[in-house]
Design a protein around this motif. Structure first.
Motif, PDB file in Angstrom:
ATOM      1  N   UNK A  66       0.812  -1.198  -0.005  1.00  0.00           N
ATOM      2  CA  UNK A  66       0.071   0.033   0.078  1.00  0.00           C
ATOM      3  C   UNK A  66       0.990   1.430   0.035  1.00  0.00           C
ATOM      4  N   UNK A  67       1.951   1.131   0.728  1.00  0.00           N
ATOM      5  CA  UNK A  67       2.894   2.581   0.702  1.00  0.00           C
ATOM      6  C   UNK A  67       3.936   2.609  -0.204  1.00  0.00           C
ATOM      7  N   UNK A  68       4.641   1.454  -0.479  1.00  0.00           N
ATOM      8  CA  UNK A  68       5.791   1.318  -1.493  1.00  0.00           C
ATOM      9  C   UNK A  68       5.301   1.133  -2.933  1.00  0.00           C
ATOM     10  N   UNK A  69       6.245   1.909  -3.785  1.00  0.00           N
ATOM     11  CA  UNK A  69       6.100   1.992  -5.358  1.00  0.00           C
ATOM     12  C   UNK A  69       7.131   0.708  -5.811  1.00  0.00           C
ATOM     13  N   UNK A  70       7.594   0.055  -4.881  1.00  0.00           N
ATOM     14  CA  UNK A  70       8.710  -0.855  -5.052  1.00  0.00           C
ATOM     15  C   UNK A  70       7.879  -2.311  -5.146  1.00  0.00           C
ATOM     16  N   UNK A  97       8.110  10.450   7.933  1.00  0.00           N
ATOM     17  CA  UNK A  97       8.736   9.949   6.707  1.00  0.00           C
ATOM     18  C   UNK A  97       9.216   8.405   7.105  1.00  0.00           C
ATOM     19  N   UNK A  98       8.842   7.633   6.234  1.00  0.00           N
ATOM     20  CA  UNK A  98       9.159   6.115   6.712  1.00  0.00           C
ATOM     21  C   UNK A  98      10.234   5.581   5.556  1.00  0.00           C
ATOM     22  N   UNK A  99      10.816   4.515   5.937  1.00  0.00           N
ATOM     23  CA  UNK A  99      11.650   3.671   4.847  1.00  0.00           C
ATOM     24  C   UNK A  99      10.797   2.323   5.035  1.00  0.00           C
ATOM     25  N   UNK A 100      10.852   1.339   4.058  1.00  0.00           N
ATOM     26  CA  UNK A 100      10.474  -0.110   4.360  1.00  0.00           C
ATOM     27  C   UNK A 100      11.877  -1.044   4.642  1.00  0.00           C
ATOM     28  N   UNK A 101      11.380  -2.299   5.024  1.00  0.00           N
ATOM     29  CA  UNK A 101      12.486  -3.028   4.774  1.00  0.00           C
ATOM     30  C   UNK A 101      12.752  -3.626   3.412  1.00  0.00           C
ATOM     31  N   UNK A 124      17.071  -2.185   5.677  1.00  0.00           N
ATOM     32  CA  UNK A 124      16.132  -1.030   5.102  1.00  0.00           C
ATOM     33  C   UNK A 124      16.619  -0.891   3.814  1.00  0.00           C
ATOM     34  N   UNK A 125      15.359  -0.298   3.084  1.00  0.00           N
ATOM     35  CA  UNK A 125      15.457   0.654   1.906  1.00  0.00           C
ATOM     36  C   UNK A 125      15.453   1.954   1.840  1.00  0.00           C
ATOM     37  N   UNK A 126      16.801   2.413   2.016  1.00  0.00           N
ATOM     38  CA  UNK A 126      16.979   3.792   2.641  1.00  0.00           C
ATOM     39  C   UNK A 126      16.556   4.566   1.130  1.00  0.00           C
ATOM     40  N   UNK A 127      16.635   3.801   0.206  1.00  0.00           N
ATOM     41  CA  UNK A 127      16.507   4.748  -1.315  1.00  0.00           C
ATOM     42  C   UNK A 127      14.930   5.153  -1.502  1.00  0.00           C
ATOM     43  N   UNK A 128      14.041   4.550  -0.721  1.00  0.00           N
ATOM     44  CA  UNK A 128      12.921   5.061  -1.076  1.00  0.00           C
ATOM     45  C   UNK A 128      12.171   5.747   0.296  1.00  0.00           C
ATOM     46  N   UNK A 129      11.928   6.906   0.190  1.00  0.00           N
ATOM     47  CA  UNK A 129      11.719   7.634   1.512  1.00  0.00           C
ATOM     48  C   UNK A 129      10.074   7.738   1.305  1.00  0.00           C
ATOM     49  N   UNK A 130       9.114   7.344   2.368  1.00  0.00           N
ATOM     50  CA  UNK A 130       7.475   7.428   1.992  1.00  0.00           C
ATOM     51  C   UNK A 130       6.805   8.686   3.058  1.00  0.00           C
TER      52      UNK A 130
END
Length: 154
Positions: A66-70, A97-101, A124-130
């Motif tokens: 729901x949150x990530x475009x990855x 602001x969040x990052x996903x695992x 953590x995927x620091x490349x995608x900030x949500x």
């Protein structure tokens, strides 16, 4: 002499009463205390408190898709709905602001188990900030997009 009522006639009002009670307990926004809440109601209350006052480092078990475009999957198979952890990396008065695992689970319980575990293997995927607006957080929790929260000792 009156005819003897059948068991069906006698039990129908009882079943209707139970059905109405069950529906009242399942209504969105239903108060747990009104339906005889128990210890399970304490977990959402704790999550609500952490979501109302988020801090950098807080962890959320959530529906990542729901949150990530990855994309999540092993390359050969991509799952539409996946669950995992998100970490709060920035908090302002307006947003969180969040990052996903980097990993994900096909079922909610996988994310919840990770959240409750030792977290040693989580990356953590620091490349995608949500970014999320703060007023959206409670709505997302109510929709079941945020499952549980955890604040690590600081």
């Amino acid at each position: 002499m009156l005819p003897r009522p059948s068991a069906r006639t006698l039990l129908a009002p009882l079943f209707l009463s139970f059905a109405l009670l069950a529906l009242a307990g399942c209504k969105p926004g239903a108060d747990a205390s009104a339906t005889g809440g128990d210890a399970a109601a304490a977990a959402p209350a704790q999550a609500d408190a952490l979501l109302a006052d988020p801090r950098v480092g807080d962890l959320w078990a959530a529906e990542l898709s729901h949150f990530s475009g990855g994309e999540f999957g092993d390359g050969a198979e991509t799952t539409e709905t996946v669950y995992g952890l998100m970490k709060v990396v920035e908090v302002t008065p307006e947003q969180v602001v969040l990052v996903t695992e980097t990993g994900a689970w096909p079922k909610k319980q996988g994310a919840i188990n990770d959240l409750r575990g030792d977290l040693a293997s989580i990356s953590w995927d620091e490349g995608e900030k949500i970014p999320l607006k703060r007023e959206e957080v409670a709505v997302l929790a109510g929709q079941g997009k945020i499952l549980e929260t955890r604040r690590l000792a600081q």
